[in-house]
Design an enzyme around this catalytic site. Sequence first.
Site, mmCIF file in Angstrom:
data_model
loop_
_atom_site.group_PDB
_atom_site.id
_atom_site.type_symbol
_atom_site.label_atom_id
_atom_site.label_comp_id
_atom_site.label_asym_id
_atom_site.label_seq_id
_atom_site.Cartn_x
_atom_site.Cartn_y
_atom_site.Cartn_z
ATOM 1 N N GLY A 123 0.811 -1.213 0.000
ATOM 2 C CA GLY A 123 0.000 0.000 0.000
ATOM 3 C C GLY A 123 0.841 1.257 0.000
ATOM 4 N N LEU A 124 1.202 1.756 -1.171
ATOM 5 C CA LEU A 124 2.046 2.937 -1.280
ATOM 6 C C LEU A 124 1.311 4.102 -1.930
ATOM 7 C CD1 LEU A 124 4.862 4.222 -0.941
ATOM 8 C CD2 LEU A 124 5.455 3.303 -3.194
ATOM 9 N N GLU A 126 -1.229 6.850 -3.332
ATOM 10 C CA GLU A 126 -2.432 7.463 -2.788
ATOM 11 C C GLU A 126 -3.187 8.212 -3.884
ATOM 12 O OE1 GLU A 126 -1.936 9.545 0.860
ATOM 13 O OE2 GLU A 126 -0.888 7.852 1.802
ATOM 14 N N GLY A 130 0.255 9.968 -6.640
ATOM 15 C CA GLY A 130 0.906 9.535 -7.872
ATOM 16 C C GLY A 130 2.384 9.290 -7.662
ATOM 17 N N ARG A 275 -3.475 -16.161 -42.341
ATOM 18 C CA ARG A 275 -4.261 -15.109 -42.983
ATOM 19 C C ARG A 275 -3.776 -14.892 -44.416
ATOM 20 N NH1 ARG A 275 -7.915 -12.001 -44.709
ATOM 21 N NH2 ARG A 275 -8.184 -9.872 -43.945
ATOM 22 N N GLU A 370 4.765 1.011 -11.285
ATOM 23 C CA GLU A 370 6.135 0.826 -10.774
ATOM 24 C C GLU A 370 7.057 1.962 -11.216
ATOM 25 O OE1 GLU A 370 7.561 -1.732 -8.914
ATOM 26 O OE2 GLU A 370 5.989 -3.241 -8.894
#
Length: 388
Positions: A123-124, A126, A130, A275, A370
């Site tokens: 949990g980083l 918020e 950002g 194709r 990340e």
Amino acid sequence: MHRLTDEYEALRKSVEEFSRDVVAPVIADYYERCAFPYDIVAQMGRMGLFGLPIPEEYGGMGGDYFALCLALEELARVDSSVAITLEAAVSLGAMPVYRFGTAAQKQEWLPRLTSGETLGAFGLTEPGGGSDVPGGMRTTAALDAGEWVVNGSKAFITNSGTDITGFVAVAAITGRRERADGSPAPEISTVIVPSGTPGFTVSKKYSKVGWSASDTRELSFADCRVPEANLLGGRGRGYAQFLQTLDEGRVAIAALSVGLAQGCVDECLRYVKERRAFGQEIGRYQAIQFKVADMEVRAHTARLAYYHAAEKMLAGEPFKKEAAIAKLVSSNAAMDNARDATQIFGGYGFMNEFPVGRFYRDAKILEIGEGTSEVQRMLIARQLGMPA
């Protein structure tokens, strides 16, 4: 490390087969329903994938982080939702406990995390923060009568609301400190908040552009109380711990990005032989050949970048710059290859029933999560000695 050892190759091959035989036939249905693939996760747990870089004493496989990266690449060649579930569970859930946890925390959580029975979350981020983590952090944790009282919210948290989520490691402001220049700065620490703790609320799943079969939610904490012993690592060390975690995680996300980029090549190689247009297989046209060749070049180059970053990491050498380069190059390759693959497939590439449609939807977040591409460029510039 450019040539895999027999042990690494055996792992890569086993995950390749699992992805092809188990994940590929069913994942489109999960994706369409935005459903979490619990049975696939359980099978990955039995394979030992969630414990790849964790020592055997905690139920892990006793391998290393590069082994995890190889597994992520092979999973992402077929589906990124499954790959990000593994990546977040290991690098963001289990590794902080292994790296920074007390003996009691390791004994309590790691055996369940390495088996895949339980998922941990990180949990980083918020809602208003950002990329500006320390400046944008508003979540607080205050000591009161031997307990941490947590208040605040987190956004975009992977694996945080599944039926098997065990905890979220929450970064929170636990006080204030003074910088070297005398200016105030937040003291950031990490607190383990188990799922189901009163005051801890998990919002419904986001409706996302991609990664539709993974779990991503917003979290809120209102006078949420956990024992003082739930501090993960030293008080005031939370931000430094998360930076280390993110450096490692960027190598993992690079590997996942390479998998998606290579998966685009795989799908195109099959499609151009099937194709037909204007009287022949479209793979005979030089315009198509050049496009696929460029896709392979991107995947190959990006793979070398993450192999190099992993090699430095495992050698105990500084690898922040190499991790940022790998993440930047690989996420760009994934996005470019997904766009080109969709173009080669034409109208079928716009259909969700075809893997390249999912790949296109999944690729964009790799340039954001990340650490955005802009953040990676900033990190590279600073590692080159340019002014902060």
